[in-house]
Design a protein around this motif. Structure first.
Motif, PDB file in Angstrom:
ATOM      1  N   ARG A  33       0.558  -0.836   0.459  1.00  0.00           N
ATOM      2  CA  ARG A  33      -0.346   0.225   0.086  1.00  0.00           C
ATOM      3  C   ARG A  33       0.578   1.279  -0.250  1.00  0.00           C
ATOM      4  NH1 ARG A  33      -3.637   0.283   4.648  1.00  0.00           N
ATOM      5  NH2 ARG A  33      -4.779  -1.670   4.086  1.00  0.00           N
ATOM      6  N   ARG A  34       2.141   1.097   0.422  1.00  0.00           N
ATOM      7  CA  ARG A  34       2.874   2.538   1.064  1.00  0.00           C
ATOM      8  C   ARG A  34       3.728   2.439  -0.381  1.00  0.00           C
ATOM      9  NH1 ARG A  34       7.791   3.761   1.844  1.00  0.00           N
ATOM     10  NH2 ARG A  34       8.745   1.151   2.056  1.00  0.00           N
ATOM     11  N   ARG A  35       3.589   1.013  -1.174  1.00  0.00           N
ATOM     12  CA  ARG A  35       4.572   1.651  -2.391  1.00  0.00           C
ATOM     13  C   ARG A  35       3.883   2.304  -3.580  1.00  0.00           C
ATOM     14  NH1 ARG A  35      10.436  -0.546  -2.396  1.00  0.00           N
ATOM     15  NH2 ARG A  35      10.507  -0.952   0.088  1.00  0.00           N
ATOM     16  N   ALA A  36       2.375   2.095  -3.347  1.00  0.00           N
ATOM     17  CA  ALA A  36       1.721   2.110  -4.065  1.00  0.00           C
ATOM     18  C   ALA A  36       2.030   3.797  -5.285  1.00  0.00           C
ATOM     19  CB  ALA A  36       0.468   1.492  -3.975  1.00  0.00           C
ATOM     20  N   TYR A  37       2.485   4.613  -4.035  1.00  0.00           N
ATOM     21  CA  TYR A  37       2.337   6.052  -4.286  1.00  0.00           C
ATOM     22  C   TYR A  37       2.974   6.433  -4.852  1.00  0.00           C
ATOM     23  CZ  TYR A  37      -1.252   7.046   0.012  1.00  0.00           C
ATOM     24  OH  TYR A  37      -2.363   6.095   0.347  1.00  0.00           O
ATOM     25  N   THR A  38       2.452   7.713  -6.289  1.00  0.00           N
ATOM     26  CA  THR A  38       4.355   7.881  -7.240  1.00  0.00           C
ATOM     27  C   THR A  38       4.231   8.956  -6.079  1.00  0.00           C
ATOM     28  OG1 THR A  38       2.205  10.133  -8.026  1.00  0.00           O
ATOM     29  CG2 THR A  38       2.707   7.279  -8.986  1.00  0.00           C
ATOM     30  N   PRO A  39       5.970   9.569  -6.512  1.00  0.00           N
ATOM     31  CA  PRO A  39       6.429  10.629  -5.749  1.00  0.00           C
ATOM     32  C   PRO A  39       5.065  11.720  -5.575  1.00  0.00           C
ATOM     33  CG  PRO A  39       8.138   8.747  -7.254  1.00  0.00           C
ATOM     34  CD  PRO A  39       6.399   8.864  -7.548  1.00  0.00           C
ATOM     35  N   ASP A  40       4.958  11.970  -7.006  1.00  0.00           N
ATOM     36  CA  ASP A  40       4.399  13.294  -7.064  1.00  0.00           C
ATOM     37  C   ASP A  40       3.041  13.033  -5.990  1.00  0.00           C
ATOM     38  OD1 ASP A  40       5.458  14.573  -8.724  1.00  0.00           O
ATOM     39  OD2 ASP A  40       4.652  13.578 -10.764  1.00  0.00           O
ATOM     40  N   GLU A  41       2.099  11.447  -6.150  1.00  0.00           N
ATOM     41  CA  GLU A  41       1.211  11.740  -5.056  1.00  0.00           C
ATOM     42  C   GLU A  41       1.468  11.746  -3.544  1.00  0.00           C
ATOM     43  OE1 GLU A  41      -1.676   8.936  -7.115  1.00  0.00           O
ATOM     44  OE2 GLU A  41       0.194   7.862  -6.126  1.00  0.00           O
ATOM     45  N   ILE A  42       2.717  11.141  -2.972  1.00  0.00           N
ATOM     46  CA  ILE A  42       3.725  11.480  -2.155  1.00  0.00           C
ATOM     47  C   ILE A  42       3.417  12.655  -1.791  1.00  0.00           C
ATOM     48  CG2 ILE A  42       5.557  11.180  -0.102  1.00  0.00           C
ATOM     49  CD1 ILE A  42       5.547   7.989  -2.025  1.00  0.00           C
ATOM     50  N   ARG A  43       4.063  13.362  -3.169  1.00  0.00           N
ATOM     51  CA  ARG A  43       4.306  15.206  -2.686  1.00  0.00           C
ATOM     52  C   ARG A  43       3.386  15.972  -2.036  1.00  0.00           C
ATOM     53  NH1 ARG A  43       7.380  15.716  -7.054  1.00  0.00           N
ATOM     54  NH2 ARG A  43       8.831  15.159  -5.976  1.00  0.00           N
ATOM     55  N   GLU A  44       2.366  15.650  -2.940  1.00  0.00           N
ATOM     56  CA  GLU A  44       0.955  15.889  -2.902  1.00  0.00           C
ATOM     57  C   GLU A  44       0.173  16.498  -1.533  1.00  0.00           C
ATOM     58  OE1 GLU A  44      -1.660  15.292  -6.193  1.00  0.00           O
ATOM     59  OE2 GLU A  44      -0.714  16.049  -7.395  1.00  0.00           O
ATOM     60  N   ARG A  45       0.429  15.206  -0.656  1.00  0.00           N
ATOM     61  CA  ARG A  45      -0.129  14.497   0.350  1.00  0.00           C
ATOM     62  C   ARG A  45       0.918  15.884   1.536  1.00  0.00           C
ATOM     63  NH1 ARG A  45      -3.013   9.080   0.645  1.00  0.00           N
ATOM     64  NH2 ARG A  45      -1.976   9.631   2.965  1.00  0.00           N
ATOM     65  N   LEU A  46       1.869  15.172   1.276  1.00  0.00           N
ATOM     66  CA  LEU A  46       2.834  16.043   2.417  1.00  0.00           C
ATOM     67  C   LEU A  46       2.333  17.805   2.031  1.00  0.00           C
ATOM     68  CD1 LEU A  46       5.906  14.674   1.820  1.00  0.00           C
ATOM     69  CD2 LEU A  46       4.638  14.405   4.360  1.00  0.00           C
ATOM     70  N   HIS A  47       2.385  18.443   1.257  1.00  0.00           N
ATOM     71  CA  HIS A  47       1.816  19.687   0.866  1.00  0.00           C
ATOM     72  C   HIS A  47       0.575  20.285   1.899  1.00  0.00           C
ATOM     73  CE1 HIS A  47       5.153  20.811  -0.843  1.00  0.00           C
ATOM     74  NE2 HIS A  47       5.399  20.022  -2.091  1.00  0.00           N
ATOM     75  N   ALA A  48      -0.132  19.131   1.436  1.00  0.00           N
ATOM     76  CA  ALA A  48      -1.948  19.192   1.970  1.00  0.00           C
ATOM     77  C   ALA A  48      -1.483  19.666   3.364  1.00  0.00           C
ATOM     78  CB  ALA A  48      -2.709  18.044   1.079  1.00  0.00           C
ATOM     79  N   ARG A  49      -0.674  17.955   4.081  1.00  0.00           N
ATOM     80  CA  ARG A  49      -0.635  18.428   5.554  1.00  0.00           C
ATOM     81  C   ARG A  49       0.227  19.406   5.884  1.00  0.00           C
ATOM     82  NH1 ARG A  49       2.233  12.969   7.139  1.00  0.00           N
ATOM     83  NH2 ARG A  49       2.651  13.621   8.409  1.00  0.00           N
ATOM     84  N   LEU A  50       0.870  19.971   5.585  1.00  0.00           N
ATOM     85  CA  LEU A  50       1.881  20.841   5.932  1.00  0.00           C
ATOM     86  C   LEU A  50       0.750  22.274   5.731  1.00  0.00           C
ATOM     87  CD1 LEU A  50       4.220  22.693   6.696  1.00  0.00           C
ATOM     88  CD2 LEU A  50       5.074  22.544   4.059  1.00  0.00           C
ATOM     89  N   ALA A  51      -0.140  22.038   4.836  1.00  0.00           N
ATOM     90  CA  ALA A  51      -0.800  23.106   4.525  1.00  0.00           C
ATOM     91  C   ALA A  51      -2.152  23.029   5.756  1.00  0.00           C
ATOM     92  CB  ALA A  51      -1.948  23.122   3.294  1.00  0.00           C
ATOM     93  N   LYS A  52      -2.605  22.202   6.061  1.00  0.00           N
ATOM     94  CA  LYS A  52      -3.337  21.993   7.112  1.00  0.00           C
ATOM     95  C   LYS A  52      -3.227  22.584   8.325  1.00  0.00           C
ATOM     96  CE  LYS A  52      -6.455  18.530   7.739  1.00  0.00           C
ATOM     97  NZ  LYS A  52      -6.817  16.870   7.749  1.00  0.00           N
TER      98      LYS A  52
END
Length: 64
Positions: A28-47
């Motif tokens: 499940r963890r490896r199913a994310y692309t680097p762009d998806e991980i980056r987007e999720r981290l940016h969303a968490r930071l903005a939150k």
């Protein structure tokens, strides 16, 4: 059956079940692309820090 055989078998089943759970989480963890991980981290930071876009928590400079 002796009690130690039952305990050993239960331990073996526990190890196999733990390995299956770890393998599923890893897939499940490896199913994310680097762009998806980056987007999720940016969303968490903005939150967590809405007024501090572009800076990570804990990286405050002592100079102003």
């Amino acid at each position: 059956m002796r009690w130690w055989k039952v305990v050993g078998l239960a331990g073996l089943v526990g190890v196999a079940a733990t390995g299956a759970v770890i393998a599923r989480e890893e897939r499940r963890r490896r199913a994310y692309t680097p762009d998806e991980i980056r987007e999720r981290l940016h969303a968490r930071l903005a939150k967590t820090a809405p007024g501090r876009e572009g800076s990570a928590p804990g990286n405050r400079s002592t100079r102003q």
